[in-house]
Design a protein around this motif. Structure first.
Motif, short mmCIF file in Angstrom:
data_model
loop_
_atom_site.label_atom_id
_atom_site.label_comp_id
_atom_site.label_asym_id
_atom_site.label_seq_id
_atom_site.Cartn_x
_atom_site.Cartn_y
_atom_site.Cartn_z
N VAL A 1 0.48 7.52 3.52
CA VAL A 1 0.00 8.80 3.00
C VAL A 1 1.23 9.65 2.70
O VAL A 1 2.08 9.86 3.58
N HIS A 2 1.35 10.14 1.47
CA HIS A 2 2.54 10.93 1.13
C HIS A 2 2.22 12.41 1.15
O HIS A 2 1.17 12.85 0.66
N THR A 3 3.14 13.17 1.73
CA THR A 3 3.00 14.61 1.79
C THR A 3 3.97 15.30 0.83
O THR A 3 4.18 16.51 0.89
N GLY A 4 4.56 14.51 -0.06
CA GLY A 4 5.44 15.04 -1.10
C GLY A 4 5.14 14.33 -2.41
O GLY A 4 3.99 14.27 -2.83
N HIS A 5 6.18 13.72 -3.00
CA HIS A 5 5.98 12.97 -4.24
C HIS A 5 5.52 11.55 -3.91
O HIS A 5 5.79 11.01 -2.84
N LEU A 6 4.85 10.92 -4.87
CA LEU A 6 4.42 9.54 -4.72
C LEU A 6 5.62 8.65 -4.45
O LEU A 6 6.61 8.70 -5.16
N GLY A 7 5.53 7.84 -3.39
CA GLY A 7 6.61 6.94 -3.05
C GLY A 7 6.27 5.51 -3.41
O GLY A 7 5.18 5.21 -3.91
N THR B 1 -1.22 1.20 -5.74
CA THR B 1 -0.70 1.65 -7.03
C THR B 1 0.14 0.55 -7.68
O THR B 1 0.97 -0.07 -7.03
N HIS B 2 -0.09 0.32 -8.97
CA HIS B 2 0.66 -0.68 -9.72
C HIS B 2 2.16 -0.40 -9.62
O HIS B 2 2.62 0.74 -9.76
N PHE B 3 2.95 -1.46 -9.36
CA PHE B 3 4.38 -1.29 -9.12
C PHE B 3 5.08 -0.58 -10.27
O PHE B 3 5.88 0.34 -10.05
N TRP B 4 4.80 -0.98 -11.51
CA TRP B 4 5.51 -0.37 -12.64
C TRP B 4 5.06 1.06 -12.86
O TRP B 4 5.82 1.88 -13.39
N ARG B 5 3.85 1.39 -12.41
CA ARG B 5 3.42 2.80 -12.44
C ARG B 5 4.27 3.61 -11.45
O ARG B 5 4.65 4.75 -11.75
N ARG B 6 4.56 3.03 -10.30
CA ARG B 6 5.42 3.71 -9.33
C ARG B 6 6.82 3.93 -9.91
O ARG B 6 7.42 4.99 -9.75
N SER C 1 8.45 7.55 -10.64
CA SER C 1 9.62 7.95 -9.84
C SER C 1 10.84 8.25 -10.69
O SER C 1 11.61 9.16 -10.38
N PHE C 2 11.03 7.51 -11.79
CA PHE C 2 12.29 7.61 -12.51
C PHE C 2 12.18 8.16 -13.93
O PHE C 2 13.18 8.56 -14.52
N ILE C 3 10.99 8.15 -14.48
CA ILE C 3 10.82 8.60 -15.86
C ILE C 3 9.91 9.81 -15.93
O ILE C 3 10.23 10.80 -16.61
N GLY C 4 8.77 9.77 -15.28
CA GLY C 4 7.82 10.88 -15.32
C GLY C 4 6.82 10.69 -16.45
O GLY C 4 6.90 9.78 -17.26
N ASP C 5 5.87 11.60 -16.52
CA ASP C 5 4.77 11.49 -17.49
C ASP C 5 5.17 11.94 -18.89
O ASP C 5 4.61 11.50 -19.89
N GLY C 6 6.14 12.84 -18.98
CA GLY C 6 6.50 13.37 -20.28
C GLY C 6 7.92 13.00 -20.66
O GLY C 6 8.67 12.47 -19.86
N TYR C 7 8.25 13.27 -21.91
CA TYR C 7 9.62 13.03 -22.37
C TYR C 7 9.93 14.00 -23.50
O TYR C 7 9.02 14.57 -24.13
#
Length: 268
Positions: free
Chosen positions: A67-73, A251-256, A260-266
């Protein structure tokens, strides 16, 4: 079902832990910190890493839920506002899990007959304190190179997104039963040459390193450091053990990786 809870000391996390404990009590779960079937971690990836080492001797007998209390790990699938859903999933548990490889490490110290054996979830790093490290590197029992530089990192697929990535190592999907060797600031000139590229090692091959000369090596296994007497040899291999995560909502690994490194937007 017997459950254990491991949480960090952040005040918000402790509040989530208290709420979860009460829900477990209300639904007649057996809270067992010694021999659980499922370990629920609350915090982040560091908390789950700590829980893994706390229960490493029982890793084949338990499953983890994060359970994460910050960003998705990379090890946490549930948000702190979803613990009601998590409890329902635990109540309807059917034993499903997803498993990831671990790293077995055997360390031989000078003047010690027995090897120390460690298990890593993320990575093992060998460095020297304040000067160049020299070591012979063997792959599958065959000499490969003499390394000179700051150190070496051997990572699992899940650990490939951690320190290994910052060293320029490849991101490896955890369904692959492999380990990765990555150099740390190797010295390459007309005299000294190394591959200077991360290497993916098959599960049937050992990586063996034989450090030269010094007694100031620092061995790090995940977040734990072992400064000790002179290391004469270290062997690395894909462990026969694996870590198991309860597969309620994984959660799908590549979604993680993307999150974590790219984000939803660009930026255009």
């Amino acid at each position: 079902m017997k459950v254990a809870i491991v949480a960090n000391n952040v005040p918000h996390t402790q509040k989530v832990k208290d709420r979860l404990i009460q829900k477990f009590i209300d639904r007649h779960f057996d809270i067992d910190q010694q021999a659980p079937d499922v370990v629920v971690t609350i915090g982040g990836d560091g908390t789950l890493l700590s829980a893994f080492h706390q229960y490493k001797d029982r890793v084949d007998k338990i499953r983890f839920v994060g359970v994460h209390t910050g960003h998705l790990g990379f090890y946490t699938d549930w948000r702190d506002d979803e613990i009601d859903d998590l409890v329902v999933s635990l109540q309807s548990d059917n034993g499903q899990s997803v498993s990831y490889p671990l790293l077995e490490v055997q360390v031989k110290y000078q003047n010690e007959a027995q090897r120390e054996v460690y298990t890593a979830l993320n990575e093992v790093v060998l460095r020297r304190s304040g000067t160049t490290m020299m070591t012979d590197v063997y792959i599958g029992g065959e000499f490969f190179e003499r390394f000179r530089g700051d150190g070496l990192c051997v990572a699992t697929p899940t650990g490939s997104t951690a320190y290994n990535k910052s060293l320029g190592g490849a991101v490896v999907h955890p369904s692959l039963n492999v380990i990765q060797l990555t150099e740390i600031s190797s010295i390459n000139n007309r005299v000294f040459r190394t591959l200077s590229s991360p290497m993916i090692i098959a599960p049937n091959d050992w990586i063996t390193i034989e450090p030269e000369g010094a007694e100031d090596f620092i061995l790090s296994v995940d977040s734990d450091s072992y400064p000790k007497s002179k290391i004469t040899e270290i062997k690395f291999k894909v462990s026969k053990k694996k870590i198991h995560f309860a597969k309620y909502r994984h959660t799908h690994f590549w979604r993680r990786v993307q999150d974590s490194f790219i984000g939803d937007g660009y930026d255009n």
